[in-house]
Design a protein around this motif. Structure first.
Motif, PDB file in Angstrom:
ATOM      1  N   ALA B 171       0.956  -0.730   0.113  1.00 11.41           N
ATOM      2  CA  ALA B 171       0.118  -0.242  -0.080  1.00 11.41           C
ATOM      3  C   ALA B 171       0.905   0.960  -0.021  1.00 11.41           C
ATOM      4  CB  ALA B 171      -1.174  -0.068   1.322  1.00 11.41           C
ATOM      5  N   PHE B 172       1.576   1.114   0.933  1.00 10.95           N
ATOM      6  CA  PHE B 172       2.499   2.490   0.799  1.00 10.95           C
ATOM      7  C   PHE B 172       3.271   2.918  -0.389  1.00 10.95           C
ATOM      8  CE2 PHE B 172       3.980   4.219   5.360  1.00 10.95           C
ATOM      9  CZ  PHE B 172       3.016   3.945   5.329  1.00 10.95           C
ATOM     10  N   ALA B 173       4.169   1.327  -1.081  1.00 12.17           N
ATOM     11  CA  ALA B 173       4.932   2.062  -2.639  1.00 12.17           C
ATOM     12  C   ALA B 173       3.839   2.033  -3.302  1.00 12.17           C
ATOM     13  CB  ALA B 173       4.755   0.693  -2.687  1.00 12.17           C
ATOM     14  N   ASP B 174       1.925   1.006  -3.868  1.00 12.06           N
ATOM     15  CA  ASP B 174       1.460   1.746  -4.570  1.00 12.06           C
ATOM     16  C   ASP B 174       0.909   3.531  -4.400  1.00 12.06           C
ATOM     17  OD1 ASP B 174       1.057  -1.111  -5.955  1.00 12.06           O
ATOM     18  OD2 ASP B 174      -0.672  -1.388  -4.499  1.00 12.06           O
ATOM     19  N   GLN B 222      -0.836  11.105   2.416  1.00 10.49           N
ATOM     20  CA  GLN B 222      -0.410   9.742   1.807  1.00 10.49           C
ATOM     21  C   GLN B 222      -0.148   8.872   2.534  1.00 10.49           C
ATOM     22  OE1 GLN B 222       0.621  12.470   1.103  1.00 10.49           O
ATOM     23  NE2 GLN B 222       0.924  12.852  -1.511  1.00 10.49           N
ATOM     24  N   ILE B 223       0.180   8.577   3.558  1.00 14.29           N
ATOM     25  CA  ILE B 223       0.728   8.312   4.351  1.00 14.29           C
ATOM     26  C   ILE B 223      -0.888   7.422   5.382  1.00 14.29           C
ATOM     27  CG2 ILE B 223       1.864   7.230   6.582  1.00 14.29           C
ATOM     28  CD1 ILE B 223       3.981   9.195   5.580  1.00 14.29           C
ATOM     29  N   TYR B 224      -1.378   8.202   5.713  1.00 10.69           N
ATOM     30  CA  TYR B 224      -2.593   7.544   6.227  1.00 10.69           C
ATOM     31  C   TYR B 224      -3.636   7.331   5.433  1.00 10.69           C
ATOM     32  CZ  TYR B 224      -1.950  11.629   9.645  1.00 10.69           C
ATOM     33  OH  TYR B 224      -1.194  12.391  10.458  1.00 10.69           O
ATOM     34  N   GLU B 225      -4.054   8.045   4.393  1.00 10.06           N
ATOM     35  CA  GLU B 225      -4.629   6.810   3.252  1.00 10.06           C
ATOM     36  C   GLU B 225      -3.868   5.196   2.500  1.00 10.06           C
ATOM     37  OE1 GLU B 225      -4.443   9.380   0.363  1.00 10.06           O
ATOM     38  OE2 GLU B 225      -5.518  10.800   0.822  1.00 10.06           O
ATOM     39  N   ALA B 226      -3.070   5.306   3.231  1.00  8.55           N
ATOM     40  CA  ALA B 226      -1.931   3.604   2.545  1.00  8.55           C
ATOM     41  C   ALA B 226      -1.937   2.765   3.967  1.00  8.55           C
ATOM     42  CB  ALA B 226      -0.591   4.149   2.742  1.00  8.55           C
ATOM     43  N   ILE B 227      -2.150   3.109   5.315  1.00  7.08           N
ATOM     44  CA  ILE B 227      -2.716   2.740   6.119  1.00  7.08           C
ATOM     45  C   ILE B 227      -3.679   1.528   5.756  1.00  7.08           C
ATOM     46  CG2 ILE B 227      -2.681   2.370   8.673  1.00  7.08           C
ATOM     47  CD1 ILE B 227       0.019   4.476   8.954  1.00  7.08           C
ATOM     48  N   GLU B 228      -4.779   3.293   5.995  1.00  7.06           N
ATOM     49  CA  GLU B 228      -6.260   2.776   6.155  1.00  7.06           C
ATOM     50  C   GLU B 228      -6.636   1.542   5.224  1.00  7.06           C
ATOM     51  OE1 GLU B 228      -7.883   6.447   5.273  1.00  7.06           O
ATOM     52  OE2 GLU B 228      -7.703   6.305   6.982  1.00  7.06           O
ATOM     53  N   GLU B 229      -5.840   1.860   3.617  1.00  5.93           N
ATOM     54  CA  GLU B 229      -5.870   1.327   2.641  1.00  5.93           C
ATOM     55  C   GLU B 229      -5.235  -0.093   2.964  1.00  5.93           C
ATOM     56  OE1 GLU B 229      -7.423   1.341  -0.364  1.00  5.93           O
ATOM     57  OE2 GLU B 229      -6.515  -0.510  -1.263  1.00  5.93           O
ATOM     58  N   ALA B 230      -4.210  -0.868   3.563  1.00  2.00           N
ATOM     59  CA  ALA B 230      -3.341  -1.755   3.959  1.00  2.00           C
ATOM     60  C   ALA B 230      -4.584  -2.555   5.055  1.00  2.00           C
ATOM     61  CB  ALA B 230      -1.842  -1.864   4.770  1.00  2.00           C
ATOM     62  N   ALA B 231      -5.776  -1.560   6.129  1.00  2.00           N
ATOM     63  CA  ALA B 231      -6.223  -2.236   6.672  1.00  2.00           C
ATOM     64  C   ALA B 231      -7.084  -2.881   6.441  1.00  2.00           C
ATOM     65  CB  ALA B 231      -6.232  -1.154   7.780  1.00  2.00           C
ATOM     66  N   ARG B 232      -7.708  -1.877   5.196  1.00  2.28           N
ATOM     67  CA  ARG B 232      -8.963  -3.056   4.161  1.00  2.28           C
ATOM     68  C   ARG B 232      -8.172  -4.075   3.632  1.00  2.28           C
ATOM     69  NH1 ARG B 232      -9.169   1.815   1.085  1.00  2.28           N
ATOM     70  NH2 ARG B 232      -9.707   3.079   3.076  1.00  2.28           N
ATOM     71  N   ARG B 233      -7.027  -3.848   3.061  1.00  2.19           N
ATOM     72  CA  ARG B 233      -6.593  -4.839   2.028  1.00  2.19           C
ATOM     73  C   ARG B 233      -6.181  -6.114   2.995  1.00  2.19           C
ATOM     74  NH1 ARG B 233      -1.633  -2.892  -1.522  1.00  2.19           N
ATOM     75  NH2 ARG B 233      -3.286  -1.305  -3.137  1.00  2.19           N
ATOM     76  N   ILE B 234      -5.970  -6.523   4.937  1.00  4.40           N
ATOM     77  CA  ILE B 234      -6.134  -7.474   5.172  1.00  4.40           C
ATOM     78  C   ILE B 234      -7.362  -7.580   5.488  1.00  4.40           C
ATOM     79  CG2 ILE B 234      -4.659  -7.995   7.691  1.00  4.40           C
ATOM     80  CD1 ILE B 234      -2.453  -5.332   7.076  1.00  4.40           C
ATOM     81  N   ASN B 235      -7.693  -6.801   5.818  1.00  4.28           N
ATOM     82  CA  ASN B 235      -8.808  -7.505   6.579  1.00  4.28           C
ATOM     83  C   ASN B 235     -10.007  -8.482   5.419  1.00  4.28           C
ATOM     84  OD1 ASN B 235      -8.701  -6.843   9.032  1.00  4.28           O
ATOM     85  ND2 ASN B 235      -9.910  -4.509   8.241  1.00  4.28           N
ATOM     86  N   GLU B 236      -9.699  -7.737   3.739  1.00  8.67           N
ATOM     87  CA  GLU B 236     -10.621  -9.053   3.250  1.00  8.67           C
ATOM     88  C   GLU B 236      -9.833  -9.677   2.997  1.00  8.67           C
ATOM     89  OE1 GLU B 236     -10.281  -5.918  -0.028  1.00  8.67           O
ATOM     90  OE2 GLU B 236     -12.318  -4.021   0.212  1.00  8.67           O
ATOM     91  N   ARG B 237      -8.964 -10.498   2.478  1.00  8.13           N
ATOM     92  CA  ARG B 237      -7.162 -11.075   2.039  1.00  8.13           C
ATOM     93  C   ARG B 237      -8.365 -12.532   3.106  1.00  8.13           C
ATOM     94  NH1 ARG B 237      -1.242 -10.965   3.625  1.00  8.13           N
ATOM     95  NH2 ARG B 237      -2.032 -11.173   5.518  1.00  8.13           N
ATOM     96  N   PRO B 238      -8.297 -13.201   2.383  1.00 10.37           N
ATOM     97  CA  PRO B 238      -9.058 -14.811   2.583  1.00 10.37           C
ATOM     98  C   PRO B 238      -7.924 -15.213   3.757  1.00 10.37           C
ATOM     99  CG  PRO B 238      -8.359 -15.108   0.278  1.00 10.37           C
ATOM    100  CD  PRO B 238      -8.527 -14.029   0.663  1.00 10.37           C
ATOM    101  N   ARG B 239      -8.306 -16.325   4.957  1.00 11.44           N
ATOM    102  CA  ARG B 239      -7.717 -16.342   6.082  1.00 11.44           C
ATOM    103  C   ARG B 239      -7.308 -18.226   5.209  1.00 11.44           C
ATOM    104  NH1 ARG B 239      -5.705 -12.606   9.358  1.00 11.44           N
ATOM    105  NH2 ARG B 239      -6.549 -10.603   8.623  1.00 11.44           N
TER     106      ARG B 239
END
Lengths: 109, 239
Positions: B171-174, B222-239
């Motif tokens: 997310a930070f890179a994107d 951008q840092i806040y946005e990336a952390i929020e995006e990362a949280a979203r991606r982690i939560n969506e990730r199938p376990r």
């Protein structure tokens, strides 16, 4: 048209987030010398005199530079045309560099 | 005095003083150009080959990004190793899994995967054929994909193995949350600690969590946005 208006990953994104990017402070070379700057404690003052003899004689010190060693202004950007590397006769802010010591390690410098 | 044109890649015995004594841009360039040319060829040849259909889709690894990476690595290694005289970068260290066994290897960074397999790991089952990507004798499977190991830099395999970024890193890179990149490592770890405690922190919580990390580039947006995006991606990730 499918790239317009969409964020793209920057080319150096990966190396930045994996810590692979090398910054100046990450570079260590054999026989490297170190420099430390002496900075002004005053915001606006004239440099009346500076005696670097003792520092020059200190073991491990290679070189002591002051504003006198950089008599010409340097400037890459238009706004920096009148700046000196080290303040030659007066300092303009707290932290304005006035002398540089180059020595075998940072501690000595 | 050594004539300046003598400074070139591989003349290690000249040592530090002499190579830096001739460190004008032209000498620097002279000392590294063979590596640059080579890196460019390696990077450029593979996509060209697959485009021509010579080796089909086998050489998927050689994206322009990789070519750039190879070139940059060569620059870093060759200038660090030969031009600036650093002894630190002469050998590349790399961990990978070879034939199911973990291998930790130290090798010269210019070596191809083929050379590292045969010479550094003594795995001579991989054959040395034409060295041009014509014959296929050197074929290996890299992460399940057939590759011509004579055209793959061993260094590239570092990217292949464990190439997946943590969602935070991605997310930070994107999202451009790493600009100059200096504060990035610290912020990533702070953010990771936060996301391990809270699955979907509010903007306020993020702000509070990374308040101890200074960034002078991004303005934090951008840092806040990336952390929020990362949280979203982690939560969506199938376990």
């Amino acid at each position: 048209m499918n790239v317009l208006g969409k964020p793209r990953r920057r080319v150096d994104g990966r190396s930045k987030v994996t810590g692979q990017t090398r910054f100046a402070d990450d570079i260590v070379l054999p026989r490297m010398v170190h420099a430390r700057l002496l900075r002004s404690p005053h915001a606006h003052a004239k440099i009346l005199s500076m005696d670097a003899e003792r520092a020059k004689k200190h073991p491990g010190v290679h070189l002591v530079l002051t504003g006198k060693d950089f008599p010409v202004t340097f400037g890459i950007l238009p706004v920096t045309q009148d700046e000196y590397a080290l303040a030659p006769e007066h300092v303009r802010y707290v932290g304005d560099p006035i002398a540089a010591v180059i020595a075998k390690d940072e501690q000595t410098a | 005095m050594v004539p300046s044109s003598v400074v070139q890649t591989g003349v290690k015995s000249l040592g530090w003083e002499k190579s830096t004594a001739h460190l004008s841009p032209i000498h620097w360039w002279k000392s590294i150009w063979p590596s640059v040319v080579w890196a460019w060829k390696l990077g450029a040849v593979s996509p060209m080959r697959s485009a021509m259909g010579v080796s089909g889709g086998e050489v998927e690894n050689a994206t322009p990004e990789k070519a750039l990476f190879a070139t940059l690595s060569f620059l870093a290694y060759s200038s660090g190793g030969d031009c600036l005289g650093s002894k630190l970068m002469r050998q590349a260290q790399l961990q990978m899994t070879v034939n199911g066994e973990p291998a930790e290897i130290s090798f010269s960074p210019y070596k191809t995967l083929l050379e590292v397999l045969r010479e550094d790991l003594a795995l001579t089952g991989t054959k040395h054929g034409c060295e041009l990507g014509e014959c296929g004798a050197c074929g290996v499977l890299v992460d399940g994909v057939p590759q011509l190991s004579c055209l793959v830099l061993a260094l590239e395999c570092q990217m292949a193995a464990g190439a997946e970024l943590h969602p935070l890193q991605a997310a930070f890179a994107d999202l451009g949350a790493a600009q100059c990149g200096y504060c990035t490592p610290g912020i990533l770890l702070t953010a990771k600690a936060l996301l391990e405690k809270e699955k979907s922190p509010s903007r306020e919580r993020i702000r509070e969590a990374i308040s101890g990390n200074l960034c002078r580039c991004t303005g934090y947006q951008q840092i806040y946005e990336a952390i929020e995006e990362a949280a979203r991606r982690i939560n969506e990730r199938p376990r």
